[in-house]
Design a protein around this motif. Sequence first.
Motif, PDB file in Angstrom:
ATOM      1  N   LEU A 105     -15.720  18.674 -30.264  1.00  0.00           N
ATOM      2  CA  LEU A 105     -15.749  18.161 -28.890  1.00  0.00           C
ATOM      3  C   LEU A 105     -17.215  17.417 -28.596  1.00  0.00           C
ATOM      4  CD1 LEU A 105     -14.121  21.076 -27.021  1.00  0.00           C
ATOM      5  CD2 LEU A 105     -13.404  18.800 -27.222  1.00  0.00           C
ATOM      6  N   PHE A 106     -17.327  16.521 -27.867  1.00  0.00           N
ATOM      7  CA  PHE A 106     -18.586  15.840 -27.765  1.00  0.00           C
ATOM      8  C   PHE A 106     -19.708  16.849 -27.204  1.00  0.00           C
ATOM      9  CE2 PHE A 106     -21.278  13.302 -24.986  1.00  0.00           C
ATOM     10  CZ  PHE A 106     -21.993  12.530 -25.881  1.00  0.00           C
ATOM     11  N   ASP A 107     -19.265  17.437 -26.353  1.00  0.00           N
ATOM     12  CA  ASP A 107     -20.285  18.541 -25.619  1.00  0.00           C
ATOM     13  C   ASP A 107     -20.675  19.577 -26.502  1.00  0.00           C
ATOM     14  OD1 ASP A 107     -18.245  20.083 -25.471  1.00  0.00           O
ATOM     15  OD2 ASP A 107     -18.347  20.518 -23.112  1.00  0.00           O
ATOM     16  N   LYS A 108     -20.168  19.719 -27.777  1.00  0.00           N
ATOM     17  CA  LYS A 108     -20.827  20.788 -28.769  1.00  0.00           C
ATOM     18  C   LYS A 108     -21.699  20.085 -29.898  1.00  0.00           C
ATOM     19  CE  LYS A 108     -18.160  23.806 -26.819  1.00  0.00           C
ATOM     20  NZ  LYS A 108     -18.944  25.139 -25.883  1.00  0.00           N
ATOM     21  N   THR A 109     -21.616  18.906 -29.576  1.00  0.00           N
ATOM     22  CA  THR A 109     -22.615  17.970 -30.562  1.00  0.00           C
ATOM     23  C   THR A 109     -24.004  17.873 -29.913  1.00  0.00           C
ATOM     24  OG1 THR A 109     -21.862  15.957 -29.818  1.00  0.00           O
ATOM     25  CG2 THR A 109     -20.600  16.941 -31.387  1.00  0.00           C
ATOM     26  N   ASN A 110     -25.006  17.583 -31.010  1.00  0.00           N
ATOM     27  CA  ASN A 110     -26.312  17.015 -30.543  1.00  0.00           C
ATOM     28  C   ASN A 110     -26.970  15.602 -31.056  1.00  0.00           C
ATOM     29  OD1 ASN A 110     -27.271  17.481 -33.399  1.00  0.00           O
ATOM     30  ND2 ASN A 110     -27.126  19.825 -32.980  1.00  0.00           N
ATOM     31  N   ARG A 111     -28.015  15.449 -30.889  1.00  0.00           N
ATOM     32  CA  ARG A 111     -28.537  14.040 -31.137  1.00  0.00           C
ATOM     33  C   ARG A 111     -28.435  13.749 -32.625  1.00  0.00           C
ATOM     34  NH1 ARG A 111     -33.621  13.323 -26.678  1.00  0.00           N
ATOM     35  NH2 ARG A 111     -32.311  13.046 -24.858  1.00  0.00           N
ATOM     36  N   ARG A 116     -26.285  10.878 -37.055  1.00  0.00           N
ATOM     37  CA  ARG A 116     -25.842  10.671 -38.518  1.00  0.00           C
ATOM     38  C   ARG A 116     -24.393  10.056 -38.287  1.00  0.00           C
ATOM     39  NH1 ARG A 116     -26.332  12.608 -43.429  1.00  0.00           N
ATOM     40  NH2 ARG A 116     -24.493  13.067 -44.535  1.00  0.00           N
ATOM     41  N   ASP A 117     -23.657  10.326 -37.340  1.00  0.00           N
ATOM     42  CA  ASP A 117     -22.410   9.692 -37.232  1.00  0.00           C
ATOM     43  C   ASP A 117     -22.742   8.119 -37.105  1.00  0.00           C
ATOM     44  OD1 ASP A 117     -21.033  11.877 -37.388  1.00  0.00           O
ATOM     45  OD2 ASP A 117     -20.351  11.947 -35.425  1.00  0.00           O
ATOM     46  N   ILE A 118     -23.609   7.783 -36.306  1.00  0.00           N
ATOM     47  CA  ILE A 118     -23.811   6.288 -36.160  1.00  0.00           C
ATOM     48  C   ILE A 118     -24.304   5.643 -37.372  1.00  0.00           C
ATOM     49  CG2 ILE A 118     -25.484   4.563 -34.985  1.00  0.00           C
ATOM     50  CD1 ILE A 118     -25.058   6.474 -32.435  1.00  0.00           C
TER      51      ILE A 118
END
Length: 298
Positions: A105-111, A116-118
Amino acid sequence: MGLLEAHKALAGKTAIVVGGAAGFLGRGASLALAQAGVRVICCDNDREGIASIGADAASLPGGVEAHYADVADPASLDEFYDYLDAEIGQADILINMPGGVRRSLFDKTNREDHARDIRLNYGYVVDSCQRALPLLRRSGNGGSIVNFTTIEAHRGAATFAVYAGAKAGTTNFSRALAVELGAEQIRVNCIATDTTLARASNAALAPEDFQRLAELGADALSKAIEFYVPQKRAPEVDDVMNGLLFLVSDLSRAITGTTLHIDGGTIASLGFLDWPYGDSFMPAPLGGTLKKLGDSHD
């Protein structure tokens, strides 16, 4: 030009395959091109794959030369391209293969996760295309760039938000670059896969996802594929490689700026699943499946 002539014309060309020493699709791309007589220079961050792919390709007409590079590190990718500039000099084909994500979930990820995904799914593609462009131009014969994306670039992929955005960036970047390079006969296209045996696709699932599937038995995943994929089977590596060879050959010389979906029909269905228990094709389950789900909770 016929199919056999087009494949024969690939012999003697030079291809750069970023992410081409390991994984079902990356390794498959290098070996398929080498089988067609293409000289392949690939890079990867999998040292075992790098060490073994040369031997696997030894009997093929084109051959594969593998180097270490980690696309997550811009300096590492630059080192690979510095070698290509100095020692290879020109190329006809560029394949950008790597990607990666973990379901969350998006709100469980960080910068750091977002960065890294980008980088893995968009940023390195921009760098790779820019570094490869002088090599392609030096061939004097145009060229073909194929960037691997995903079906998630074309739908709202919940729990893959940044990844999906990055892949959509790669898709539209490829389209825009195709327009810029059209007059030079350098074609830029994408292949969008979905459910395959690719290492990155499998790594996206969390351990608990695999545990739940394992508890359901050995055929659980294949049964899920039957619900999800209209052709009732996941594309095999050869299916994807056939599309790749088409895009890098003169059979597709008038095709640029497009995305080839090799997915067994999932881009066409976009949420219409073949539900069991008499429900058939609908975006959501109907009475048969819902009743079965209700019964399982009794």
